[in-house]
Scaffold this active site. Structure first.
Site, short mmCIF file in Angstrom:
data_model
loop_
_atom_site.label_atom_id
_atom_site.label_comp_id
_atom_site.label_asym_id
_atom_site.label_seq_id
_atom_site.Cartn_x
_atom_site.Cartn_y
_atom_site.Cartn_z
N ASP A 118 -8.91 -11.38 22.89
CA ASP A 118 -7.88 -12.75 22.88
C ASP A 118 -8.05 -13.27 21.43
O ASP A 118 -7.53 -14.41 21.24
CB ASP A 118 -8.29 -13.78 23.90
CG ASP A 118 -9.78 -14.10 23.54
OD1 ASP A 118 -10.51 -13.57 22.77
OD2 ASP A 118 -10.37 -15.10 24.17
N HIS A 157 -5.36 3.91 -3.00
CA HIS A 157 -5.46 2.92 -2.09
C HIS A 157 -6.76 2.84 -1.34
O HIS A 157 -6.88 2.88 -0.04
CB HIS A 157 -4.32 2.79 -1.29
CG HIS A 157 -2.97 2.40 -1.76
ND1 HIS A 157 -1.93 2.40 -1.31
CD2 HIS A 157 -2.76 1.68 -3.14
CE1 HIS A 157 -0.95 1.80 -2.14
NE2 HIS A 157 -1.42 1.53 -3.35
N ASP A 162 -7.91 -3.85 -7.53
CA ASP A 162 -6.49 -3.99 -7.42
C ASP A 162 -6.34 -5.19 -6.41
O ASP A 162 -6.56 -5.21 -5.20
CB ASP A 162 -5.70 -2.70 -6.99
CG ASP A 162 -4.29 -2.86 -6.70
OD1 ASP A 162 -3.79 -3.84 -6.97
OD2 ASP A 162 -3.71 -1.78 -6.85
N ASP A 165 0.08 -9.15 -7.97
CA ASP A 165 -0.61 -7.75 -7.73
C ASP A 165 -1.04 -7.42 -9.13
O ASP A 165 -0.22 -7.16 -9.99
CB ASP A 165 0.73 -6.86 -7.28
CG ASP A 165 0.22 -5.46 -6.97
OD1 ASP A 165 -1.03 -5.48 -6.97
OD2 ASP A 165 1.11 -4.62 -6.85
N HIS A 198 1.44 8.46 -9.37
CA HIS A 198 2.20 7.50 -8.67
C HIS A 198 3.23 7.10 -9.80
O HIS A 198 3.31 7.09 -10.91
CB HIS A 198 1.51 6.48 -8.20
CG HIS A 198 0.37 5.47 -9.06
ND1 HIS A 198 0.93 4.69 -9.90
CD2 HIS A 198 -0.79 5.75 -9.40
CE1 HIS A 198 0.02 4.26 -10.67
NE2 HIS A 198 -1.23 4.82 -10.18
N HIS A 245 7.01 -1.38 -9.00
CA HIS A 245 7.85 -1.65 -7.66
C HIS A 245 8.19 -3.29 -7.78
O HIS A 245 7.42 -3.87 -8.31
CB HIS A 245 7.09 -1.59 -6.44
CG HIS A 245 5.51 -2.23 -6.45
ND1 HIS A 245 5.30 -3.46 -6.27
CD2 HIS A 245 4.38 -1.61 -6.98
CE1 HIS A 245 3.83 -3.75 -6.38
NE2 HIS A 245 3.32 -2.50 -6.63
N HIS A 284 5.46 -5.07 -2.13
CA HIS A 284 6.20 -3.74 -2.55
C HIS A 284 7.60 -4.62 -1.73
O HIS A 284 8.01 -4.47 -0.73
CB HIS A 284 5.95 -2.64 -1.66
CG HIS A 284 4.79 -2.26 -2.21
ND1 HIS A 284 4.04 -1.06 -1.63
CD2 HIS A 284 4.05 -2.19 -3.22
CE1 HIS A 284 2.81 -0.88 -2.23
NE2 HIS A 284 2.76 -1.52 -3.44
N GLU A 322 2.24 -0.42 -13.83
CA GLU A 322 0.75 -0.46 -13.29
C GLU A 322 0.40 1.23 -13.47
O GLU A 322 0.20 2.02 -12.66
CB GLU A 322 0.62 -0.61 -11.98
CG GLU A 322 1.81 -0.18 -10.87
CD GLU A 322 1.34 -0.66 -9.49
OE1 GLU A 322 0.23 -0.21 -8.90
OE2 GLU A 322 2.18 -1.10 -8.82
N TYR A 326 -6.63 9.07 -13.08
CA TYR A 326 -7.51 9.45 -12.19
C TYR A 326 -8.17 10.56 -12.23
O TYR A 326 -7.71 11.53 -11.89
CB TYR A 326 -6.81 8.95 -10.93
CG TYR A 326 -6.09 7.87 -10.78
CD1 TYR A 326 -6.65 6.55 -10.58
CD2 TYR A 326 -4.77 7.88 -11.06
CE1 TYR A 326 -5.85 5.37 -10.43
CE2 TYR A 326 -3.98 6.62 -11.12
CZ TYR A 326 -4.63 5.36 -10.71
OH TYR A 326 -3.71 4.24 -10.75
N ARG A 384 -6.72 1.80 -13.84
CA ARG A 384 -5.29 1.45 -13.63
C ARG A 384 -5.35 0.00 -14.10
O ARG A 384 -6.50 -0.58 -14.11
CB ARG A 384 -4.83 1.38 -12.20
CG ARG A 384 -3.58 0.79 -12.01
CD ARG A 384 -2.89 1.31 -10.49
NE ARG A 384 -3.61 0.56 -9.46
CZ ARG A 384 -4.47 1.24 -8.63
NH1 ARG A 384 -4.71 2.59 -8.72
NH2 ARG A 384 -4.96 0.65 -7.48
N GLU A 418 -2.59 -3.40 -14.15
CA GLU A 418 -1.29 -3.67 -13.67
C GLU A 418 -0.97 -5.22 -13.92
O GLU A 418 -1.78 -5.84 -13.62
CB GLU A 418 -1.30 -3.50 -11.95
CG GLU A 418 -0.33 -3.83 -11.22
CD GLU A 418 -0.45 -3.56 -9.88
OE1 GLU A 418 -1.48 -3.46 -9.27
OE2 GLU A 418 0.67 -3.26 -9.08
N1 GLY Z 1 -1.63 -3.09 -4.48
C1 GLY Z 1 -0.73 -1.84 -4.28
C2 GLY Z 1 0.06 -1.46 -5.49
O1 GLY Z 1 -0.49 -1.78 -6.88
O2 GLY Z 1 1.12 -1.05 -5.40
MN MN Z 2 1.52 -2.56 -7.49
MN MN Z 3 -1.87 -3.26 -7.23
#
Ligand code: GLY
Ligand code: MN
Ligand code: MN
Length: 460
Positions: free
Chosen positions: A53, A259, A276, A287, A368, A372, A379, A402, A406, A426, A428
């Site tokens: 619940d 991720h 991140d 982000d 990647h 975005h 996103h 970003e 890796y 990374r 960002e």
């Molecule tokens: N935090 C997910 C990305 O950087 O897109």
């Molecule tokens: Mn991002």
């Molecule tokens: Mn991110």
């Protein structure tokens, strides 16, 4: 808490909320895409069960927030054209006041609160939805509705379309089709107003400071979860609703998982930790990714990879200029990354060959995209290639930059050079496009090597 309170003093005051006049203006812009026989229906999603619940913290849809500012569950926003006044009427169906429910769950604005404080012309009880929608549908030709949110509404509209009654036979009345309003909303949301930018800037400032606190409080005895708790604790302390996406906190090889979700491993002296994490403030996302050495000092291998990623990120940010293709930052970042890996002897192809999307070696270590859109969703909405052509950047757009590298030694698909084993980096930031070039909303978050090395583990 004392520590958070001291940190909070470094933040500016919270911005003014978005005004109702701006919500009404957004509604008007949306309705201008419709014709007089159209009906717009925007249902808020139901609450989602966590277990038994207990529900997850409720977060309404970004479109609902964008058009109304309303954040309670069990709500439906409707726009309809009134033929007599020749204007669009905004209605909201909401939960009515209910003392017993309010004793358990908290106060409700109710119909009165909705009408008095929100950008609508009419408020109805959610219990009247079926009857009222059926009334509205009689005079409707096209229904603008994103299906799949509330089954009951989809069914009701579908039944109205399928109905074969006298009215339809004699007068041709009743809806004939459903269309998705999402593309219109996405196009509006892609360009942020100054009020939206103020909310985003605050989310960015809180998140920048949260990362800095984690850097300053970093000790080799802390594990990933401890670092996560500092960051997310500060988000909440600074009056954000929490994170805008689940935080990624990975040390050592976990930093090479894009991720990573577990966030439960110890951090070792000698590891790079990659965090991140971004807050959500009044629905708006930040982000940020930062990567730093747990020990406080980069090893030579870590330093060389870090500098390449930092240089590539700066090259990408320089491309965040109105009129450039949205792909320009990605292309710039990839070139700097590839050249850096060639200079280190990690890639043996020529620069052009290394960038090839099929056969180039850069993809092994950078797999990647660089950007975005970001806004009410991390996103965020907005077509990247309308009609197949990359969109050109415009003032008011906000995107992330970003790049990363890796080197997962655990990966069976690559031969990771031992010197760089299990280094994941990374960096960002969130960048607003302006008439005067890029405005980095997250610029307060340290990222230069000497800055990082001078604050890691130093306390606040
Ligand atoms: N935090 C997910 C990305 O950087 O897109
Ligand atoms: Mn991002
Ligand atoms: Mn991110």
């Amino acid at each position: 808490m004392v520590m958070f309170a001291e940190a909070l003093e470094r933040l500016p005051h919270e911005p003014e909320p978005v005004h109702n006049s701006e919500y009404s203006e957004r509604q008007g812009k949306l309705f201008s895409h419709f014709s007089s026989g159209d009906l717009f229906i925007l249902p808020a999603p139901h609450e989602a069960t966590h277990s038994n619940d207990v529900n997850y913290r409720y977060r309404t849809s970004s479109d609902f927030m964008y058009l109304t500012g309303w954040t309670e569950p069990e709500a439906v926003f409707v726009g309809r054209f009134d033929k007599e006044s020749e204007t669009w009427i905004s209605s909201m169906f909401v939960q009515p006041k209910n003392t017993l429910m309010e004793i358990w769950e908290g106060r409700r604005p109710g119909l009165e609160g909705a009408l008095a404080n929100y950008p609508i012309d009419e408020a109805y009880s959610i219990d009247e939805l079926r009857e009222k929608l059926n009334d509205f549908l009689v005079d409707t030709k096209r229904v603008f509705l994103r299906t799949g949110v509330i089954d009951d509404i989809d069914d009701l509209v579908t039944q109205a379309i399928q109905r074969r009654d006298r009215n339809r036979q004699h007068f041709g009345s009743g809806p004939i089709g459903i269309e998705d309003p999402s593309p219109f909303l996405a196009e509006l949301r892609l360009i942020k107003s100054s009020s939206e930018i103020s909310q985003m800037r605050y989310a960015a400032q809180v998140s920048s400071l949260a990362h800095e606190l984690a850097m300053r409080l970093q000790q080799p005895s802390l594990n990933e979860r401890h670092l996560q708790s500092i960051i997310e604790g500060f988000f909440t302390y600074a009056n954000c609703s929490g994170w805008s996406y689940p935080s990624i906190v990975g040390c050592g090889e976990n930093a090479t998982i894009l991720h990573y979700r577990a966030n439960n491993a110890p951090c070792k002296d000698g590891d790079v930790v990659l965090i991140d994490a971004g807050s959500e403030y009044r629905g708006y996302a930040a982000d940020i990714t930062r990567s730093w050495p747990v020990s406080g000092n980069f090893t030579e291998a870590q330093r060389s990879l870090y500098q390449i990623v930092l240089d590539s990120q700066k090259a990408a940010i320089e491309q965040c200029v109105a009129g450039n293709s949205y792909t320009a930052p990605h292309e710039a970042a990839r070139r700097v990354l590839a050249q850096g890996l060639i200079d280190l002897g990690i890639i043996e192809q020529s620069l052009d060959d290394s960038l090839d999307l099929e056969t180039g070696e850069l993809r092994k270590w950078y797999m990647h995209n660089t950007s975005h859109w970001i806004g009410l969703d991390v996103h965020d909405v907005g077509i990247y290639k309308p009609d197949g052509n990359p969109r050109l950047l415009e003032p008011g757009m906000v995107l992330t930059i970003e790049p990363g590298l890796y080197f997962g030694a655990w990966r069976p698909d690559v031969d990771c050079p031992p010197k760089y084993a299990d280094i994941g980096i990374r960096i960002e930031d969130d960048v607003l496009i302006t008439e005067n070039g890029p405005d980095v909303l997250t610029k307060d978050c340290p990222k230069e090597i000497n800055e990082l090395e001078s604050i890691i583990g130093q306390g606040i």
